[in-house]
Structures are given as C-alpha cells and as structure tokens.
Enzyme design. Structure first.
Site, mmCIF file in Angstrom:
data_model
loop_
_atom_site.group_PDB
_atom_site.id
_atom_site.type_symbol
_atom_site.label_atom_id
_atom_site.label_comp_id
_atom_site.label_asym_id
_atom_site.label_seq_id
_atom_site.Cartn_x
_atom_site.Cartn_y
_atom_site.Cartn_z
ATOM 1 N N GLY A 292 0.804 -1.212 0.000
ATOM 2 C CA GLY A 292 0.000 0.000 0.000
ATOM 3 C C GLY A 292 0.839 1.266 0.000
ATOM 4 N N SER A 293 0.343 2.275 0.688
ATOM 5 C CA SER A 293 0.946 3.606 0.590
ATOM 6 C C SER A 293 2.302 3.734 1.273
ATOM 7 C CB SER A 293 -0.021 4.654 1.159
ATOM 8 O OG SER A 293 -1.173 4.754 0.347
ATOM 9 N N THR A 294 2.739 2.737 2.006
ATOM 10 C CA THR A 294 4.116 2.789 2.501
ATOM 11 C C THR A 294 5.084 2.856 1.321
ATOM 12 O OG1 THR A 294 4.208 0.368 2.646
ATOM 13 C CG2 THR A 294 3.625 1.569 4.656
#
Length: 570
Positions: A292-294
């Site tokens: 995801g957004s990591t």
C-alpha cells in the site's frame, strides 16, 4: 564319559573264572562299544567347539540395530542468547522410554499400565511394536520427570529409559519465529536453529565433535526486552481490531540489526503442536503483501533522487487517472494541484502515479530493485519469501506500483528499504546476529543521495505533524513515518472492506536511529462507525512500541524539542 568307557572295557576282559579270556563274539561286541563311545565323544566335542567359536565371533562384532542406539554426543547444540546474554534456547537432559519386545511378557497388560501415565499412547501402534520381537523400540520420547517416575513405579518388565538432550526455550512464544525449532533428534528445522545447523553444526554432530562444553553460545541481535514489547503490542492489536494477523519489527538503521520482530498468531516452541498450522507463518519475512501507501516512500524518494522532481514540483491531482480498464482515484482527494509534500502527507494516489510517470517505467522498476524490495532478501533467517512483480512492466504496472499495488514484498524488506532513506542513503542487508556500524558499512551499498535522505526525513516528520501519521507520535521521541492502507484481492478483485494495513516510522527524526514497522491484516473498526485505516490501528501500534521500547534502546526523550522544530523549508 571316560569313566563309562573304562567300565565297559573292564567288563569285556573278564571271564567266568576271572581270567582274561577274549573270544570272537566278545571282540566284536567290544569293538562296537568302543566305536559308539568314540563317536559320542566326537559329537559332544564338536558341539562345544561350535559354541566356543560362535561366542568368539560375537565378541568381534560391532553393535547391531537390535539394541538401544548409542549415546549421541552429537545431539548437543550451542545456547542461543540475545544481545544482552539472556538465554533464548538451551539444551536440557530428558528421559525417553524404550522397550525390548523380546522381554515383554504380556503386551496388552504392558500397554494398559503405560496408558495410565501416557493416555495419548497409540494402542495399536504400540502393540505392534511390543509384538515385533525386535531387540529395541522407542515408545515415547522426551518424558517429563513426573512421567518417568510414575512409569518406573508400574514395574513393567522389558522397558527402560534413555537419557537424551532436548531443546528448551525460556522465552516461550516471545521469539518463536526468530529462534525457530528443533526436531525430536535435536536437529534445527526452522529459524536460527536451522541456520546454526547449516553453518556447520550438523557436520560436527555427524562427526561426533559437537561436544557441549566446546560449543560457544550464538549471540543474536535481538533484545529480549524489546522483543517482548513488540510481541505484546501486536498480539493485543490483533485481538483489539479483530484481525487475522499482526506483526512488527524494530530495525537498527545504522547497523541493519533486527532488534525485535514478532508475528502473530505464533506458537510455543516448547510445545509446538500447532506450529504447522496454516495461519502460523512468520509474516514479517515469509509473508508477501501489497504494502500500500508505505510504497509512496519509495516513489517520492525515487522522484527526488532522479533530479527531475524537487520539493517545489507540482502535480495535478484534480481528476482521476484512467488507464485501460482501471481508474486511479484518491481516497481523500483534494481535487487540485498538489506540491510534493502535499502528495506525501495527503497520500495522493494520483500524485504518486504522476511522480512515477516522470521517472519512467524502467527507471521505476530499477529503483525498486536497487532498494532491494523486489529482490529475495539475504539474511540468516531461512524463512524468506521471494517478492513478486509483473514479468513485463507496462505503464499500468508502474502507476499502480507507485502506491503499493501490483507488486508484493515482505514487511521486513519494506523496513530495510525505508531505513536506506533515513540512514544517509545506504542499503544494509538485515541481520539477526550482532553487528557494529563499521561492519555494516563494509557491506553497505549507496542507493540514494544525501539530499534525497534530507528530503525524506523532512516528509516523514511533516506527515507525523500534519498528515496520516499523527497517531504514531510519542512526546519527546520525534517520530516520523508513513501509513499504508492496501485493499486486498478477494475473488480476483480489490475489496474496499478487506484491508492490509501498515505503518513505517523512524525516530528520533533529527538523527534517526531505528525503523519501526507494524502490520495488521484484515482489521475491523475498533468501534462501530469508526474507520479501519492504517492511521487508526497500525500507527497507534508503532506509538505503543516506541513509547515502551525507546528507553531500553538508549534513546533519550527530549520534551523541549517539538517535531516542528526539525522541519526545514525546501
């Protein structure tokens, strides 16, 4: 026998008048008698010679499989200790039960008596063993002292005990995935136990040279105190958010040492009856996830490091991106042009996709491989999964990878990649053994510039102040980081209700020393009506770990310095 012969000879030589008279009949009879006697003596002599020869032959033979196995010095293993010398695994002596079926009088009675102490004993299998006629069979390995005492009191003939070595793990499930397991023969089969065998212990055991007093303890990079905190936090979070799994890792940015790493559900290595269950997986190093957004940490770092993007660069995020059948939208879109810091703190999928587009498809793929997140990780732990990516990258793959979809990696590799963005720009392979900063630099590889690192430290700090990382802040410890809320694939499609959440943090942000990354798989809202994004569950997990572990890691709090003081303008 000689006396009988003399008696017969005497009778054959006496006549009626007492004189010695031998007629032809007596000569014949006497001859037959002598022949019988001599033959009898020869037969008995042959028997005695055969028995003596057989005994001598047995005396020169080696041990056979009919008796108990020889005592195995090779079963010894070195202690495993944490970085402070606390024992994580050690050998203890235990007794195992065996039987000599040839000496078992009544197999049924023997089993009935043993079952009073060992109710789990398999009757049919044990009966076959006791009726096999073999010289030796194992009945039960690694008994408790109480079980041994109670079995001895049964008085069953034909059974006995052998002293063996068994592995004991004082910390129980606290570090089970890291320390690993041994089998019934005290051979490493997972975790660092297997690593130790692969480094030469197995060969020493086979050669009989693995003597306990000569085996030095193996010191791990793990700090048992911090390990306990991480395991406790992820276990509580899994229950609190009704998730199917959770995990966390604390990584030393300067050395690459894994200070703590936990994944739940886990198991007790002292009683690993469920260690092979499907849900027992070290998700931190052997689990593959779309992070995801990591991954926007890598996307932004890539854009800045390319020289084509600066902090002042602008990206139009006013409209969704449509490519093929896919439409890329923002979760909480601003519907306007965003600066690079805004793309990061608002976690804009559209803005991140456009950052990746500036770099290009091949440049994007090369950067992720450069940071190691798409390469199979090299470390001591055997349980390491190989990341997945499209065989041929197209524009859609680059766009989705920009916000952490379409490629899968392990949480530990994500933490290692982020460490390179905080430590000065050096990729350092993780280790579960102690290592100094100088030793780490000998194997380190520069992957981004110092200018890129300065920018990423700024963005991490800013996100904790004004973005999705607010719930990860801990007063005095200057925490920065990035959330990641990834939709999971269900029946071939991304589901809006099933998520994999993560938060990656660094602290203290004025001079980062540690990376803390947490994951939580398929969390539910803590209360009805609340969200289940990474900011509401994975971020608080990070805060709980830092709050409790930072003092043990030697990081002193500074309550007079706020995160905002470290922000610089670009």
């Amino acid at each position: 026998m000689i006396g009988v012969l003399n008696k017969l000879l005497k009778r054959s030589r006496r006549g009626k008048d007492g004189s010695i008279v031998l007629d032809s009949a007596r000569k014949v009879t006497g001859g037959k008698t002598r022949t019988r006697v001599v033959m009898t003596m020869a037969v008995f002599l042959g028997i005695y010679v055969a028995i003596t020869g057989r005994l001598v032959w047995f005396g020169f033979q080696g041990p056979t499989d009919s008796g108990p196995p020889p005592s195995r010095v090779t079963a010894s293993r070195p202690d495993i200790v944490d970085r402070n010398g606390e024992v994580l695994a050690t050998d203890i002596k235990t007794s195992s039960l065996f039987a000599e079926p040839r000496h078992i009088v009544d197999a049924d009675e023997a089993i009935e008596k043993l079952a009073t102490v060992l109710p789990e004993i398999d009757y049919e299998q044990t009966y076959k063993k006791l009726k096999s006629g073999a010289g030796f069979v194992w009945l039960q390995r690694q008994l408790t002292p109480k079980q041994q005492s109670e079995i001895m009191q049964l008085g069953v003939p034909g059974i006995g005990f052998r002293t063996e070595k068994r592995r004991f793990y004082p910390a129980g499930e606290t570090a089970s995935y890291i320390v690993g397991l041994t089998n019934i023969d005290n051979q490493g089969i997972s975790g660092m136990e297997k690593y130790i065998d692969d480094q030469g212990l197995a060969d020493l055991q086979l050669s009989g040279l693995a003597v306990a007093k000569d085996l030095k303890p193996v010191k791990l990079s793990i700090d048992l105190r911090v390990q306990h905190i991480v395991r406790n936090v992820v276990a509580e979070a899994m229950e609190k958010y009704h998730a199917i799994a959770a995990g966390g890792v604390v990584l030393n940015i300067k050395t690459g040492e894994v200070v703590a790493m936990a994944s739940v559900p886990d198991f007790d290595p002292n009683n690993p009856y469920n260690a092979q269950d499907k849900d027992r997986l070290n998700r931190m190093s052997a689990g593959l996830y779309e992070m995801g957004s990591t991954f926007k940490s890598f996307t932004t770092a890539m854009a800045l490091d390319s020289g084509k993007v600066t902090m002042e660069s602008k990206f139009d995020a006013s409209r969704p991106i449509t490519i093929g059948r896919q439409t890329i939208r923002d979760f909480h879109g601003k519907g306007r042009v965003l600066s690079v810091p805004e793309v990061f703190i608002y976690s804009s999928n559209i803005g991140s996709a456009k950052e990746a587009d500036v770099v290009g498809i091949e440049g994007h793929r090369e950067f992720l491989h450069r940071l190691g997140v798409l390469e199979k990780m090299k470390t001591e732990l055997p349980e390491v999964a190989k990341p997945t990516e499209p065989k041929v990258w197209k524009k859609v793959h680059s766009i989705t990878a920009a916000f952490g979809h379409g490629v899968s990696t392990t949480p530990l590799q994500t933490a290692v990649g982020c460490a390179a963005l905080m430590n000065g720009g050096f990729l350092i392979e993780p280790t579960f053994l102690t290592r100094s900063a100088d030793q780490a630099m000998e194997v380190a590889k520069r992957v981004v510039s110092e200018k890129t690192v300065e920018g990423m430290r700024y963005l991490y700090t800013l996100n904790a102040e004004k973005g999705s990382g607010k719930n990860a802040r801990v007063p005095g410890y200057r925490v920065g980081g990035k959330t990641g809320t990834a939709e999971k694939v269900v029946n071939g499609r991304y589901s809006k209700d099933v998520r994999f959440n993560a938060f990656v943090a660094a602290f203290p942000m004025d001079d980062p020393q540690y990376i803390v990354l947490t994951i939580i798989d398929e969390p539910k809202p803590e209360m009805p009506g609340r969200g289940a994004t990474a900011g509401s569950n994975a971020a608080p997990m990070v805060a709980n770990i830092i709050r409790r572990a930072a003092p043990m890691l030697g990081v002193k709090p500074d309550f007079g310095q706020e995160n905002a003081a470290t922000l610089v303008s670009y």
